[in-house]
Design an enzyme around this catalytic site. Structure first.
Site, PDB file in Angstrom:
ATOM      1  CG  HIS A 142      -1.005   1.874   6.064  1.00  9.44           C
ATOM      2  ND1 HIS A 142      -1.779   2.889   6.626  1.00  9.44           N
ATOM      3  CD2 HIS A 142       0.110   2.047   6.672  1.00  9.44           C
ATOM      4  CE1 HIS A 142      -1.071   3.562   7.357  1.00  9.44           C
ATOM      5  NE2 HIS A 142       0.127   3.267   7.493  1.00  9.44           N
ATOM      6  CD  GLU A 143       2.973  -0.831   7.610  1.00  9.79           C
ATOM      7  OE1 GLU A 143       4.040  -0.316   7.341  1.00  9.79           O
ATOM      8  OE2 GLU A 143       2.234  -0.459   8.332  1.00  9.79           O
ATOM      9  CG  HIS A 162       4.540   3.588   5.002  1.00  9.68           C
ATOM     10  ND1 HIS A 162       4.409   5.199   5.175  1.00  9.68           N
ATOM     11  CD2 HIS A 162       3.582   3.204   5.875  1.00  9.68           C
ATOM     12  CE1 HIS A 162       3.444   5.427   6.088  1.00  9.68           C
ATOM     13  NE2 HIS A 162       3.125   4.047   6.647  1.00  9.68           N
TER      14      HIS A 162
HETATM   15 ZN   LIG Z   1       1.652   3.982   8.438  1.00  6.22          ZN
END
Ligand SMILES: [Zn+2]
Length: 389
Positions: free
Chosen positions: A76-77, A80
């Site tokens: 998830h990170e 980003h």
């Molecule tokens: Zn996030």
């Protein structure tokens, strides 16, 4: 001078790897997540939904799933971070900790469209992981199927929860960027989105406490802590805007020391120490060749790292921090961007160059003085945070 890996590790957990120049760190508090997830699975969910396996099999699956959960947070990170890198935003590190993941960005997206793409990338990765795992659960069965089903559900939940419009969570960042696009005023958008984030954080605290009171659930404690964390993070973001926004309109040329004293690259450290460290007023000097071209920066700390016996035979040029490792800015760059770059670069000065020509130097104290004039303290790097659920 760039801080060492050990220094950086001490800052926020153990550095476990690097992806495209981004430090991946593990906070010790993730042990709590791993144990809580593994335990609740091995002792509850897995035996309930997939009966008739051995205790060892449940624990094996639970251990794998809790590691996979961390990998999902990291993905998830990274979602980003990799999109941020593509949008010209520098990503410093990713830290996994008690409440999920934090991707620390050392600059902010330059347009609301970029901000939206960066904020949406994390939930998109979690959503994709969730859908793939649920699909896997449908074509398998037994313990594997139940494990994949849980993994899919937790990642879908992670995507959904982070899309709550509670700035600085992902949904709140999308809301902030939308406000920013509409009004063109980034600071006002942040303040408004943070106010909403503050309120939702408060609501999560109340919900969590009600859950503890009436259901006695440990999950309520966790929800209340998350709410409190979102409230604090919203407050910190507002403070960051209050401190950083005014700096966006001031050029570096206004605070730099012009025509700084230069040191010749082929002089010895011995004479540098005698003349400038003992006799001078600064802790760092730009190093130049005889033709005036810049080699780097010599600092008191760099001298301290040398053996004293080597001072007479070591040239300043060879002990200097090379230009490529220094923060270099143009005189018309804004101080907000410089402050963010120097935040990562604690020990060093920024050299101000007009093309190949050195025109000034900025010490952290120059920026600190300015920030004090606006408001003391406040974190300078934006952070994209994921809350694990
Ligand atoms: Zn996030």
């Amino acid at each position: 001078m760039s801080p060492t890996r050990e220094d950086r590790a001490a800052d926020g957990g153990l550095v476990i790897g690097r992806v495209r120049g981004i430090d991946i760190r593990l906070s010790w508090s993730v042990v709590v997540i791993v144990v809580a997830v593994a335990w609740s699975l091995a002792d509850g969910l897995l035996p309930e939904f997939a009966p008739a396996y051995t205790t060892g099999e449940y624990w094996f699956a639970a251990a794998l799933l809790s590691i996979a959960f961390l990998v999902g947070l990291l993905a998830h990170e990274l979602g980003h971070s990799l999109v941020a890198a593509r949008e010209n935003v520098v990503v410093d590190s990713i830290t996994l900790w008690l409440f999920g993941g934090v991707a620390r960005l050392s600059s902010s997206p330059s347009t609301p469209q970029r901000a939206i793409r960066i904020a949406a990338a994390g939930p998109a990765v979690s959503f994709a992981l969730g859908v793939m795992a649920v699909a896997g659960a449908m074509v398998t069965g037994g313990l594997v199927g139940v494990s994949l089903g849980w993994y899919g559900a937790i990642n879908l939940l992670l995507a959904g929860f982070n899309l709550l419009p509670a700035f600085p969570m992902d949904g709140g960042r999308i809301y902030q960027a939308w406000l920013w696009a509409r009004s063109g005023d980034e600071g006002a958008a942040t303040r408004k989105a943070a106010a909403v984030g503050h309120t939702i954080g408060g609501a999560l605290v109340v919900l969590g406490l009600l859950e503890v009171l009436f259901a006695g659930a440990i999950g309520g404690v966790w929800l209340a802590l998350v709410g409190w964390f979102v409230r604090e993070a919203a407050r910190a973001e507002v403070q960051r805007v209050v401190v950083i926004e005014p700096l966006r309109h001031i050029p570096v040329a206004e605070i730099m020391t012009t025509a700084p004293q230069r040191v010749l690259a082929d002089g010895s450290i011995q004479s540098f120490v005698t003349e400038l460290i003992l006799g001078g007023r600064h802790a760092a000097y730009p190093v130049v060749r005889a033709d005036g071209s810049v080699v780097g920066l010599i600092t008191v700390n760099a001298v301290r790292a040398l053996d004293r016996d080597a001072w007479p035979t070591t040239t300043v040029g060879s002990a200097a921090i090379p230009l490529e490792q220094l923060t270099v800015v143009a005189p018309d760059a804004n101080i907000a961007d410089l402050a963010a770059a120097m935040e990562r670069d604690r020990d060093a000065r920024a050299l101000v160059m007009d093309g190949q020509r050195l025109v000034g130097i900025v010490a952290p104290s120059d920026i600190a003085r300015l920030i004090t004039a606006v408001e003391l303290a406040g974190p300078t790097g934006a952070a994209i945070e994921t809350v694990a659920s």
